[in-house]
Design a protein around this motif. Structure first.
Motif, mmCIF file in Angstrom:
data_model
loop_
_atom_site.group_PDB
_atom_site.id
_atom_site.type_symbol
_atom_site.label_atom_id
_atom_site.label_comp_id
_atom_site.label_asym_id
_atom_site.label_seq_id
_atom_site.Cartn_x
_atom_site.Cartn_y
_atom_site.Cartn_z
ATOM 1 N N HIS A 141 -10.896 17.318 -5.294
ATOM 2 C CA HIS A 141 -10.821 17.044 -3.854
ATOM 3 C C HIS A 141 -11.461 15.689 -3.531
ATOM 4 C CE1 HIS A 141 -9.414 21.024 -3.727
ATOM 5 N NE2 HIS A 141 -10.569 21.653 -3.646
ATOM 6 N N ALA A 142 -12.566 15.405 -4.193
ATOM 7 C CA ALA A 142 -13.280 14.146 -3.936
ATOM 8 C C ALA A 142 -12.399 12.952 -4.279
ATOM 9 C CB ALA A 142 -14.573 14.101 -4.753
ATOM 10 N N MET A 143 -11.690 13.040 -5.384
ATOM 11 C CA MET A 143 -10.821 11.927 -5.782
ATOM 12 C C MET A 143 -9.728 11.681 -4.740
ATOM 13 S SD MET A 143 -11.982 10.612 -8.595
ATOM 14 C CE MET A 143 -10.615 9.632 -9.223
ATOM 15 N N HIS A 144 -9.137 12.766 -4.249
ATOM 16 C CA HIS A 144 -8.116 12.617 -3.203
ATOM 17 C C HIS A 144 -8.725 12.042 -1.927
ATOM 18 C CE1 HIS A 144 -4.316 14.292 -4.660
ATOM 19 N NE2 HIS A 144 -5.029 15.106 -5.414
ATOM 20 N N ALA A 145 -9.896 12.554 -1.578
ATOM 21 C CA ALA A 145 -10.520 12.120 -0.324
ATOM 22 C C ALA A 145 -10.897 10.635 -0.381
ATOM 23 C CB ALA A 145 -11.753 12.973 -0.027
ATOM 24 N N MET A 146 -11.390 10.205 -1.515
ATOM 25 C CA MET A 146 -11.787 8.804 -1.665
ATOM 26 C C MET A 146 -10.568 7.892 -1.719
ATOM 27 S SD MET A 146 -15.201 8.454 -1.941
ATOM 28 C CE MET A 146 -15.436 7.004 -2.954
ATOM 29 N N GLY A 147 -9.540 8.332 -2.419
ATOM 30 C CA GLY A 147 -8.285 7.572 -2.469
ATOM 31 C C GLY A 147 -8.493 6.146 -2.910
ATOM 32 N N SER A 148 -7.862 5.225 -2.206
ATOM 33 C CA SER A 148 -7.927 3.816 -2.596
ATOM 34 C C SER A 148 -9.314 3.234 -2.377
ATOM 35 C CB SER A 148 -6.908 3.001 -1.833
ATOM 36 O OG SER A 148 -7.292 2.884 -0.494
ATOM 37 N N ARG A 149 -10.161 3.960 -1.655
ATOM 38 C CA ARG A 149 -11.527 3.497 -1.447
ATOM 39 C C ARG A 149 -12.242 3.348 -2.790
ATOM 40 N NH1 ARG A 149 -12.476 3.965 4.370
ATOM 41 N NH2 ARG A 149 -11.996 6.158 4.121
ATOM 42 N N LEU A 150 -11.826 4.130 -3.779
ATOM 43 C CA LEU A 150 -12.414 4.018 -5.121
ATOM 44 C C LEU A 150 -12.161 2.646 -5.716
ATOM 45 C CD1 LEU A 150 -11.426 7.514 -6.516
ATOM 46 C CD2 LEU A 150 -13.764 6.681 -6.195
ATOM 47 N N LEU A 151 -11.060 2.017 -5.305
ATOM 48 C CA LEU A 151 -10.738 0.690 -5.823
ATOM 49 C C LEU A 151 -11.252 -0.415 -4.912
ATOM 50 C CD1 LEU A 151 -7.221 1.211 -7.379
ATOM 51 C CD2 LEU A 151 -9.208 0.195 -8.506
ATOM 52 N N GLY A 152 -12.010 -0.033 -3.903
ATOM 53 C CA GLY A 152 -12.682 -1.049 -3.111
ATOM 54 C C GLY A 152 -11.948 -1.514 -1.873
ATOM 55 N N PHE A 153 -10.913 -0.799 -1.492
ATOM 56 C CA PHE A 153 -10.272 -1.203 -0.238
ATOM 57 C C PHE A 153 -9.877 0.001 0.597
ATOM 58 C CE2 PHE A 153 -5.748 -0.284 -1.039
ATOM 59 C CZ PHE A 153 -5.735 -0.135 -2.417
ATOM 60 N N SER A 154 -9.777 -0.220 1.896
ATOM 61 C CA SER A 154 -9.255 0.801 2.790
ATOM 62 C C SER A 154 -8.090 0.190 3.539
ATOM 63 C CB SER A 154 -10.349 1.259 3.760
ATOM 64 O OG SER A 154 -10.983 0.139 4.329
ATOM 65 N N GLN A 155 -7.197 1.042 3.955
ATOM 66 C CA GLN A 155 -5.972 0.588 4.615
ATOM 67 C C GLN A 155 -6.277 0.166 6.049
ATOM 68 O OE1 GLN A 155 -7.643 3.210 3.836
ATOM 69 N NE2 GLN A 155 -6.771 4.368 5.531
ATOM 70 N N GLU A 156 -6.411 -1.125 6.263
ATOM 71 C CA GLU A 156 -6.693 -1.643 7.596
ATOM 72 C C GLU A 156 -5.393 -1.732 8.381
ATOM 73 O OE1 GLU A 156 -9.584 -2.361 8.950
ATOM 74 O OE2 GLU A 156 -10.792 -1.943 7.184
ATOM 75 N N LEU A 157 -5.392 -1.145 9.557
ATOM 76 C CA LEU A 157 -4.164 -1.171 10.353
ATOM 77 C C LEU A 157 -4.122 -2.357 11.306
ATOM 78 C CD1 LEU A 157 -3.717 2.632 10.970
ATOM 79 C CD2 LEU A 157 -2.316 1.145 9.546
ATOM 80 N N PHE A 158 -5.292 -2.923 11.566
ATOM 81 C CA PHE A 158 -5.314 -4.092 12.439
ATOM 82 C C PHE A 158 -5.677 -5.319 11.616
ATOM 83 C CE2 PHE A 158 -5.717 -0.590 15.245
ATOM 84 C CZ PHE A 158 -5.129 -0.989 16.435
ATOM 85 N N ASP A 159 -4.878 -6.322 11.729
ATOM 86 C CA ASP A 159 -5.210 -7.573 11.064
ATOM 87 C C ASP A 159 -6.272 -8.274 11.901
ATOM 88 O OD1 ASP A 159 -5.367 -9.723 9.493
ATOM 89 O OD2 ASP A 159 -3.305 -10.413 9.775
ATOM 90 N N ASP A 160 -7.313 -8.723 11.229
ATOM 91 C CA ASP A 160 -8.505 -9.160 11.929
ATOM 92 C C ASP A 160 -8.506 -10.652 12.285
ATOM 93 O OD1 ASP A 160 -10.915 -9.085 13.087
ATOM 94 O OD2 ASP A 160 -12.074 -8.910 11.239
ATOM 95 N N THR A 161 -7.567 -11.393 11.746
ATOM 96 C CA THR A 161 -7.679 -12.838 11.885
ATOM 97 C C THR A 161 -6.448 -13.495 12.509
ATOM 98 O OG1 THR A 161 -6.858 -12.999 9.633
ATOM 99 C CG2 THR A 161 -9.245 -13.113 9.940
ATOM 100 N N PRO A 162 -6.280 -13.327 13.828
ATOM 101 C CA PRO A 162 -5.166 -14.000 14.482
ATOM 102 C C PRO A 162 -5.464 -15.497 14.560
ATOM 103 C CG PRO A 162 -6.570 -12.959 16.121
ATOM 104 C CD PRO A 162 -7.165 -12.656 14.778
ATOM 105 N N ASP A 163 -4.443 -16.325 14.338
ATOM 106 C CA ASP A 163 -4.700 -17.768 14.354
ATOM 107 C C ASP A 163 -4.129 -18.445 15.602
ATOM 108 O OD1 ASP A 163 -2.220 -17.149 13.525
ATOM 109 O OD2 ASP A 163 -2.282 -18.256 11.640
ATOM 110 N N ASP A 164 -4.038 -17.666 16.688
ATOM 111 C CA ASP A 164 -3.602 -18.258 17.949
ATOM 112 C C ASP A 164 -4.702 -19.157 18.504
ATOM 113 O OD1 ASP A 164 -1.154 -16.927 17.967
ATOM 114 O OD2 ASP A 164 -2.039 -15.145 18.857
ATOM 115 N N PRO A 165 -4.312 -20.199 19.254
ATOM 116 C CA PRO A 165 -5.321 -21.030 19.923
ATOM 117 C C PRO A 165 -6.066 -20.220 20.998
ATOM 118 C CG PRO A 165 -3.091 -21.655 20.586
ATOM 119 C CD PRO A 165 -2.959 -20.695 19.455
ATOM 120 N N PRO A 166 -7.301 -20.636 21.334
ATOM 121 C CA PRO A 166 -8.159 -19.886 22.255
ATOM 122 C C PRO A 166 -7.487 -19.505 23.578
ATOM 123 C CG PRO A 166 -9.370 -21.691 21.268
ATOM 124 C CD PRO A 166 -7.957 -21.838 20.812
#
Lengths: 230, 230
Positions: A141-166
């Motif tokens: 169960h722990a392996m399933h729960a951890m999922g890709s977190r074991l490889l050091g990443f989580s699925q981010e749904l929001f991209d954090d770095t928009p490059d629009d001007p201010p």
DNA sequence: ACCTGAACACCGTTCAAGT
DNA sequence: ACCTGAACACCGTTCAAGT
């Protein structure tokens, strides 16, 4: 017919799978994994596209090789620490490896079958849990729960770095406030904490460790309860 | 020039974005999202490829539309339940929506920017947490920690359904036992619980709810602690 | 026997020519 | 003004022809 110095220098070194992978990783680092094509890699190596197929069976095999390059540099597990520290440190090592290559997590997600290297990594993580006192079922169960977190990443749904001007960002914020009041309130609160912020202003490393520890705390609690019940 | 009855029937109904999306979803359900091309959708609709571009600006916009179709059928949140039940039920509703389309989670992951529908869904989830007594900061961390689990899926690194014949699977198991002793032990234990099993034998729904509850339990504990400290 | 250019069967999208 | 066929600039991979 004069070949260029670069092409000569390139062809001196014989083509190997490793050289192809190195070129592919470099190309992905520079231009992203989407613009990675067999033809471009061949061009970069000063070689005809079909020459690559002597060393990799297909593009898929090459992509798997790229995953292995990244996963291959993750540190070995600690020898004399408790399960929690061992897992935690190794996950953070995996994260450092992934962060060196922005395309890596996306590529790992997109592969349908894990490579032997990834399976071996998971096998090792399972061993850490079992030796740490987890039952087989709870380990599973722990392996399933951890999922890709074991490889050091989580699925981010929001991209954090928009490059629009201010000024565009300001307009966007105005419109967001109306359509998405809760998100806007949250983003405003985060920004308040740190004025120098760009994008949404999330501290990805902090958020990753927060979620990781939440998971590990929960698992430790279940492990203790299990030990008590037996 | 005789057009077929099907083509006539098709062309009677005018082309709309909705019809295009319906065809795209149906095609992805049947053949997978990888074999989805503008040209094939056009063919399916009995229309010239360029005709699609009157209704969708690009393939990317069409893929976003497909995500919205799936996310659009997620139930509205419960009105009179506590935060935990409300989040839990909605996540499970999202999961039911996603499971109807095997390609959906992979498609959502692959999009770089979330659609307004997805953002709206997240906004609504944030609202549930805030009304449930979470501080803005804890809500923020919770959203990151939950990640794509809020949409009803987790990033599975192992594909559960190999379609190799039994004798090949037996050989594979033999080789796995040597290379990956811990995984083999785990898989054997799972199989022992249920002899009728195919693939690795994981109960995906159980594992999803296990991880979801682990997360929700942890968040509830943090929420209570927060309330006590204020 | 090895290597590789041309070719095949595709893409998403542009654009100019036709109605 | 609208629609669309042909074309552009790509793909991954096959295969036969050349050395």
């Amino acid at each position: 017919m004069a070949t260029t110095i670069e092409a000569e220098a390139r062809s001196r070194e014989p083509l190997t799978k490793e050289r192809i992978l190195r070129a592919a990783v470099a190309l992905a680092d520079e231009d992203g994994v989407d613009s990675l094509s067999m033809r471009r890699i061949a061009q970069e190596l000063g070689v005809v596209p079909m020459a690559l197929y002597k060393h990799v069976a297909s593009k898929d095999e090459m992509l798997d090789g790229m995953v292995d390059v990244v996963v291959g540099v993750i540190d070995a597990p600690l020898e004399d620490a408790d399960w929690r520290t061992t897992i935690r440190e190794r996950v953070l090592s995996a994260r450092r490896a992934l962060l060196r290559h922005p395309w890596a997590s996306r590529l790992i997600e997109s592969r349908t079958a894990p490579t032997p290297t990834v399976i071996g990594y998971m096998d090792s993580m399972i061993g850490i849990l079992l030796r740490g006192g987890f039952s087989i079922d709870l380990t599973h169960h722990a392996m399933h729960a951890m999922g890709s977190r074991l490889l050091g990443f989580s699925q981010e749904l929001f991209d954090d770095t928009p490059d629009d001007p201010p000024e565009i960002q300001a307009i966007a914020r105005q419109q967001m406030a109306e359509a998405y009041p809760n998100i806007s309130e949250m983003v405003a609160a985060i920004r308040h904490d740190d004025e120098t912020v760009v994008g949404l202003g999330c501290d990805d490393q902090f958020e990753f460790e927060f979620a990781l520890d939440l998971m590990l705390d929960g698992l430790e609690r279940l492990r203790e309860r299990e030990g008590g019940a037996e």
